[in-house]
Scaffold this motif. Structure first.
Motif, PDB file in Angstrom:
ATOM      1  N   SER A  92       0.746  -1.216  -0.559  1.00  0.00           N
ATOM      2  CA  SER A  92       0.155  -0.264   0.211  1.00  0.00           C
ATOM      3  C   SER A  92       0.896   1.460  -0.244  1.00  0.00           C
ATOM      4  N   VAL A  93       0.304   2.350  -0.649  1.00  0.00           N
ATOM      5  CA  VAL A  93       0.699   3.583  -0.253  1.00  0.00           C
ATOM      6  C   VAL A  93       1.267   4.156   1.241  1.00  0.00           C
ATOM      7  N   SER A  94       0.742   4.085   1.914  1.00  0.00           N
ATOM      8  CA  SER A  94       1.036   4.000   3.491  1.00  0.00           C
ATOM      9  C   SER A  94       1.983   3.220   3.598  1.00  0.00           C
ATOM     10  N   ALA A  95       2.102   2.181   3.089  1.00  0.00           N
ATOM     11  CA  ALA A  95       2.867   1.425   4.046  1.00  0.00           C
ATOM     12  C   ALA A  95       4.777   1.884   3.545  1.00  0.00           C
ATOM     13  N   ILE A  96       4.489   2.833   2.283  1.00  0.00           N
ATOM     14  CA  ILE A  96       5.864   3.304   1.414  1.00  0.00           C
ATOM     15  C   ILE A  96       6.109   4.929   2.519  1.00  0.00           C
ATOM     16  N   SER A  97       4.838   4.775   2.167  1.00  0.00           N
ATOM     17  CA  SER A  97       4.960   6.444   2.938  1.00  0.00           C
ATOM     18  C   SER A  97       5.358   6.329   4.807  1.00  0.00           C
ATOM     19  N   HIS A  98       5.140   4.584   5.305  1.00  0.00           N
ATOM     20  CA  HIS A  98       5.768   4.945   6.638  1.00  0.00           C
ATOM     21  C   HIS A  98       7.224   4.888   6.423  1.00  0.00           C
ATOM     22  N   ARG A  99       7.789   3.783   5.248  1.00  0.00           N
ATOM     23  CA  ARG A  99       9.211   3.003   5.060  1.00  0.00           C
ATOM     24  C   ARG A  99      10.004   4.030   5.178  1.00  0.00           C
ATOM     25  N   LEU A 100       9.772   5.426   4.130  1.00  0.00           N
ATOM     26  CA  LEU A 100      10.388   6.818   3.379  1.00  0.00           C
ATOM     27  C   LEU A 100      10.764   7.323   4.537  1.00  0.00           C
ATOM     28  N   ASP A 101       9.703   7.560   5.160  1.00  0.00           N
ATOM     29  CA  ASP A 101       9.851   8.555   6.888  1.00  0.00           C
ATOM     30  C   ASP A 101      10.810   8.176   8.025  1.00  0.00           C
ATOM     31  N   THR A 102      10.823   6.115   7.497  1.00  0.00           N
ATOM     32  CA  THR A 102      11.558   6.095   8.846  1.00  0.00           C
ATOM     33  C   THR A 102      13.183   6.215   8.186  1.00  0.00           C
ATOM     34  N   ALA A 103      12.810   5.407   6.396  1.00  0.00           N
ATOM     35  CA  ALA A 103      14.112   5.363   6.612  1.00  0.00           C
ATOM     36  C   ALA A 103      15.171   6.967   6.653  1.00  0.00           C
ATOM     37  N   LYS A 104      14.298   8.208   6.077  1.00  0.00           N
ATOM     38  CA  LYS A 104      14.504   9.362   6.614  1.00  0.00           C
ATOM     39  C   LYS A 104      15.263   9.498   7.628  1.00  0.00           C
ATOM     40  N   LYS A 105      14.807   9.288   8.558  1.00  0.00           N
ATOM     41  CA  LYS A 105      14.704   9.781  10.037  1.00  0.00           C
ATOM     42  C   LYS A 105      16.315   8.156   9.722  1.00  0.00           C
ATOM     43  N   ASN A 106      16.497   7.013  10.120  1.00  0.00           N
ATOM     44  CA  ASN A 106      17.432   7.062   9.953  1.00  0.00           C
ATOM     45  C   ASN A 106      19.072   6.934   9.015  1.00  0.00           C
ATOM     46  N   PHE A 107      18.488   7.866   7.763  1.00  0.00           N
ATOM     47  CA  PHE A 107      19.927   8.617   7.438  1.00  0.00           C
ATOM     48  C   PHE A 107      19.589   9.897   8.097  1.00  0.00           C
ATOM     49  N   LYS A 108      18.760  10.687   8.618  1.00  0.00           N
ATOM     50  CA  LYS A 108      18.926  11.785   9.338  1.00  0.00           C
ATOM     51  C   LYS A 108      19.741  11.628  10.851  1.00  0.00           C
ATOM     52  N   LYS A 109      19.686  10.285  11.375  1.00  0.00           N
ATOM     53  CA  LYS A 109      21.009  10.466  12.930  1.00  0.00           C
ATOM     54  C   LYS A 109      22.214  10.041  12.243  1.00  0.00           C
ATOM     55  N   ILE A 110      22.128   9.291  11.403  1.00  0.00           N
ATOM     56  CA  ILE A 110      24.115   9.736  10.828  1.00  0.00           C
ATOM     57  C   ILE A 110      24.322  10.332  10.703  1.00  0.00           C
ATOM     58  N   TYR A 111      23.585  11.517   9.116  1.00  0.00           N
ATOM     59  CA  TYR A 111      23.322  12.790   8.591  1.00  0.00           C
ATOM     60  C   TYR A 111      22.959  13.711   9.111  1.00  0.00           C
ATOM     61  N   PRO A 112      23.341  14.172  10.538  1.00  0.00           N
ATOM     62  CA  PRO A 112      22.017  15.299  11.268  1.00  0.00           C
ATOM     63  C   PRO A 112      21.482  16.834  10.214  1.00  0.00           C
ATOM     64  N   LYS A 113      23.114  16.711   9.431  1.00  0.00           N
ATOM     65  CA  LYS A 113      23.028  18.430   8.434  1.00  0.00           C
ATOM     66  C   LYS A 113      23.436  17.727   7.440  1.00  0.00           C
ATOM     67  N   SER A 114      23.051  18.209   6.169  1.00  0.00           N
ATOM     68  CA  SER A 114      22.245  18.596   5.107  1.00  0.00           C
ATOM     69  C   SER A 114      24.140  19.072   4.969  1.00  0.00           C
ATOM     70  N   SER A 115      25.158  19.127   3.963  1.00  0.00           N
ATOM     71  CA  SER A 115      26.143  19.569   3.691  1.00  0.00           C
ATOM     72  C   SER A 115      25.678  20.848   1.793  1.00  0.00           C
ATOM     73  N   THR A 116      25.905  22.265   1.935  1.00  0.00           N
ATOM     74  CA  THR A 116      26.103  22.138   0.699  1.00  0.00           C
ATOM     75  C   THR A 116      26.764  22.426  -0.333  1.00  0.00           C
ATOM     76  N   PHE A 117      27.916  21.655  -0.131  1.00  0.00           N
ATOM     77  CA  PHE A 117      29.303  21.429  -0.856  1.00  0.00           C
ATOM     78  C   PHE A 117      28.938  19.980  -1.281  1.00  0.00           C
ATOM     79  N   PRO A 118      28.863  20.181  -3.243  1.00  0.00           N
ATOM     80  CA  PRO A 118      28.516  18.602  -3.388  1.00  0.00           C
ATOM     81  C   PRO A 118      29.912  17.703  -2.591  1.00  0.00           C
ATOM     82  N   SER A 119      29.338  16.757  -3.331  1.00  0.00           N
ATOM     83  CA  SER A 119      29.956  15.713  -2.664  1.00  0.00           C
ATOM     84  C   SER A 119      31.783  15.672  -3.174  1.00  0.00           C
ATOM     85  N   CYS A 120      32.115  16.390  -4.384  1.00  0.00           N
ATOM     86  CA  CYS A 120      33.538  16.015  -4.736  1.00  0.00           C
ATOM     87  C   CYS A 120      34.872  16.849  -3.731  1.00  0.00           C
TER      88      CYS A 120
END
Length: 154
Positions: free
Chosen positions: A124-152
């Motif tokens: 279902s769409v709601s299952a994907i939305s929940h998984r997406l929110d979880t993935a974003k939260k987990n990613f933000k735990k590791i990388y709390p701030k976004s960088s303005t510099f390109p990865s290079c």
């Protein structure tokens, strides 16, 4: 400024009656604008249209658009974008579980809609939305701030 300019020009002048006060614009033009423009023009006057090849009188007129004079960097830019994309995908894949990483890459980077991804996965769409929110939260735990510099740049 007007008075200081007037005094500066008055002292070396032989005929003191000829020297008059100038407007601020005239002072700025003489002191800054003219020398700056002249320096710019000295170095940049040939940067417009590239020089056309010499044409003899019995040759046809050159009707080309002269685009062959300019280098084409489009493939280089595409390569750099692809390298940037692959680098970001690698970071996401290292930080998250495989399913979360693929979900985040597909929806955030590739622009796949949540509905489309849900249909592809058969959930279902709601299952994907929940998984997406979880993935974003987990990613933000590791990388709390976004960088303005390109990865290079690291």
């Amino acid at each position: 400024m007007i008075e200081a300019d007037y005094e500066d020009r008055l002292s070396p002048a032989e005929d003191k009656e000829i020297v008059v006060r100038r407007s601020p614009q005239e002072i700025m033009d003489e002191r800054f604008n003219k020398p700056e423009y002249n320096n710019w023009h000295k170095f940049d006057r040939h940067r417009g249209m590239p020089k056309k090849p010499f044409r003899k009188d019995d040759q046809e007129v050159d009707e080309t658009d002269h685009m062959d004079y300019f280098p084409d960097y489009s493939d280089e830019m595409a390569r750099e974008k692809k390298e940037e994309y692959e680098h970001i995908c690698e970071i996401i894949r290292k930080a998250l579980k495989k399913k979360q990483a693929e979900l985040l890459i597909a929806i955030v980077l590739d622009g796949v809609s949540v509905t489309e991804y849900a249909e592809r996965e058969g959930v279902s769409v709601s299952a994907i939305s929940h998984r997406l929110d979880t993935a974003k939260k987990n990613f933000k735990k590791i990388y709390p701030k976004s960088s303005t510099f390109p990865s290079c740049h690291g």
